[in-house]
Write a protein that holds these residues in place. Structure first.
Motif, PDB file in Angstrom:
ATOM      1  N   ARG A 136      33.875  38.545  37.455  1.00  8.85           N
ATOM      2  CA  ARG A 136      34.242  39.373  36.307  1.00  8.85           C
ATOM      3  C   ARG A 136      33.782  40.812  36.466  1.00  8.85           C
ATOM      4  NH1 ARG A 136      31.626  36.258  31.662  1.00  8.85           N
ATOM      5  NH2 ARG A 136      32.245  34.525  32.973  1.00  8.85           N
ATOM      6  N   ALA A 137      34.307  41.645  35.607  1.00  8.40           N
ATOM      7  CA  ALA A 137      33.904  43.044  35.530  1.00  8.40           C
ATOM      8  C   ALA A 137      33.499  43.346  34.088  1.00  8.40           C
ATOM      9  CB  ALA A 137      35.063  43.951  35.945  1.00  8.40           C
ATOM     10  N   SER A 138      32.683  44.339  33.926  1.00  9.43           N
ATOM     11  CA  SER A 138      32.251  44.863  32.630  1.00  9.43           C
ATOM     12  C   SER A 138      31.517  43.882  31.725  1.00  9.43           C
ATOM     13  CB  SER A 138      33.440  45.463  31.874  1.00  9.43           C
ATOM     14  OG  SER A 138      33.994  46.523  32.598  1.00  9.43           O
ATOM     15  N   PRO A 139      30.638  43.033  32.284  1.00  7.41           N
ATOM     16  CA  PRO A 139      29.831  42.201  31.388  1.00  7.41           C
ATOM     17  C   PRO A 139      28.681  43.018  30.799  1.00  7.41           C
ATOM     18  CG  PRO A 139      29.128  41.824  33.622  1.00  7.41           C
ATOM     19  CD  PRO A 139      30.314  42.775  33.686  1.00  7.41           C
ATOM     20  N   CYS A 140      28.053  42.486  29.782  1.00  9.37           N
ATOM     21  CA  CYS A 140      26.816  43.057  29.252  1.00  9.37           C
ATOM     22  C   CYS A 140      25.665  42.220  29.787  1.00  9.37           C
ATOM     23  CB  CYS A 140      26.801  42.995  27.729  1.00  9.37           C
ATOM     24  SG  CYS A 140      28.064  44.006  26.959  1.00  9.37           S
ATOM     25  N   ILE A 141      24.517  42.838  29.983  1.00  3.07           N
ATOM     26  CA  ILE A 141      23.365  42.115  30.506  1.00  3.07           C
ATOM     27  C   ILE A 141      22.118  42.585  29.776  1.00  3.07           C
ATOM     28  CG2 ILE A 141      22.908  43.754  32.353  1.00  3.07           C
ATOM     29  CD1 ILE A 141      22.285  41.345  34.168  1.00  3.07           C
ATOM     30  N   ALA A 142      21.200  41.647  29.537  1.00  4.58           N
ATOM     31  CA  ALA A 142      19.940  41.984  28.881  1.00  4.58           C
ATOM     32  C   ALA A 142      18.818  41.151  29.486  1.00  4.58           C
ATOM     33  CB  ALA A 142      20.027  41.730  27.380  1.00  4.58           C
ATOM     34  N   GLY A 153      30.137  38.049  28.240  1.00  9.29           N
ATOM     35  CA  GLY A 153      31.486  38.563  28.306  1.00  9.29           C
ATOM     36  C   GLY A 153      31.899  39.252  29.573  1.00  9.29           C
ATOM     37  N   GLY A 154      32.717  40.276  29.374  1.00  8.36           N
ATOM     38  CA  GLY A 154      33.369  40.958  30.470  1.00  8.36           C
ATOM     39  C   GLY A 154      34.830  40.541  30.510  1.00  8.36           C
ATOM     40  N   LYS A 163      41.656  38.852  31.601  1.00  3.60           N
ATOM     41  CA  LYS A 163      41.354  37.828  30.597  1.00  3.60           C
ATOM     42  C   LYS A 163      39.962  38.123  30.053  1.00  3.60           C
ATOM     43  CE  LYS A 163      40.355  32.933  30.043  1.00  3.60           C
ATOM     44  NZ  LYS A 163      40.125  31.675  30.743  1.00  3.60           N
ATOM     45  N   PRO A 164      39.859  38.478  28.772  1.00  6.87           N
ATOM     46  CA  PRO A 164      38.539  38.757  28.209  1.00  6.87           C
ATOM     47  C   PRO A 164      37.710  37.483  28.117  1.00  6.87           C
ATOM     48  CG  PRO A 164      40.211  38.884  26.502  1.00  6.87           C
ATOM     49  CD  PRO A 164      40.927  38.660  27.796  1.00  6.87           C
ATOM     50  N   ARG A 165      36.402  37.624  28.330  1.00  8.54           N
ATOM     51  CA  ARG A 165      35.481  36.498  28.234  1.00  8.54           C
ATOM     52  C   ARG A 165      34.532  36.717  27.065  1.00  8.54           C
ATOM     53  NH1 ARG A 165      35.869  32.542  32.256  1.00  8.54           N
ATOM     54  NH2 ARG A 165      34.782  31.554  30.520  1.00  8.54           N
ATOM     55  N   ALA A 166      34.148  35.635  26.414  1.00  6.63           N
ATOM     56  CA  ALA A 166      33.181  35.700  25.314  1.00  6.63           C
ATOM     57  C   ALA A 166      32.068  34.682  25.546  1.00  6.63           C
ATOM     58  CB  ALA A 166      33.875  35.459  23.981  1.00  6.63           C
TER      59      ALA A 166
END
Length: 189
Positions: A136-142, A153-154, A163-166
């Motif tokens: 995937r591309a553009s996930p959030c990470i913490a 996501g991403g 395809k957006p991921r949640a």
């Protein structure tokens, strides 16, 4: 600056003064010219900002806010391929995690790498088991702890487009084990 798809891509560096809430453009320019879809992480022990973008193969860029200058920092070890739209977070004062992203040919990754800034060595996280997030591309990470991160996501590539991921995943870096915390159906639309 160069024309990109849908806008202009810049090579400028700006600083936000938190007291006045005013932006100031610095004299610095990003080496190699305009860039987008990069990640950055502050290195508190060095008072520098690390930048990783699609040009970085065996180096990262370090920005010194005191001198407003960039320098190339060579790295060693198995490093991430050049990419953008990836995510990064500081694990400790000397370790940064980079996850996922897309190459310029639009191929995506689900790889995770840790960069140790004491010796500038990359270590690829070798996942244990068959369970892991999709490429995937553009996930959030913490960061959850020095040895655990959560990603959300991403977007992944599909035959009909992105395809957006949640979904929400945790990565335990002591074991290299991914755990699915929430699947797409339980995430926001």
């Amino acid at each position: 600056q160069t024309e990109g798809t849908g806008g202009v891509i810049l090579d400028t560096v700006h600083c936000l003064d938190l007291a006045s809430k005013q932006w100031k453009m610095l004299d610095a320019r990003i080496p190699g010219g305009p860039t987008s879809r990069h990640v950055a992480a502050a290195l508190p022990d060095q008072n520098k900002i690390l930048l990783h973008n699609h040009r970085c193969q065996d180096f990262v860029l370090l920005f010194d806010p005191d001198s407003s200058e960039f320098e190339k920092q060579e790295t060693k070890g198995e490093c991430p391929s050049p990419r953008g739209l990836h995510a990064a977070c500081l694990l400790t004062n000397t370790k940064i995690l980079v996850f996922a992203g897309a190459a310029q040919d639009q191929s995506m990754s689900n790889e995770a790498f840790v960069l140790d800034t004491t010796n500038w060595k990359w270590n690829k996280v070798q996942p244990v088991g068959d369970v892991c997030p999709t490429e995937r591309a553009s996930p959030c990470i913490a960061k959850v702890s020095d040895d655990c991160v959560v990603i959300f996501g991403g977007a992944e590539y599909s035959e009909t487009g992105l395809k957006p991921r949640a979904d929400v995943w945790a990565l335990d870096l002591t074991e290299g084990r991914w755990k699915l915390l929430l699947d797409d159906e339980k995430g926001p639309p």
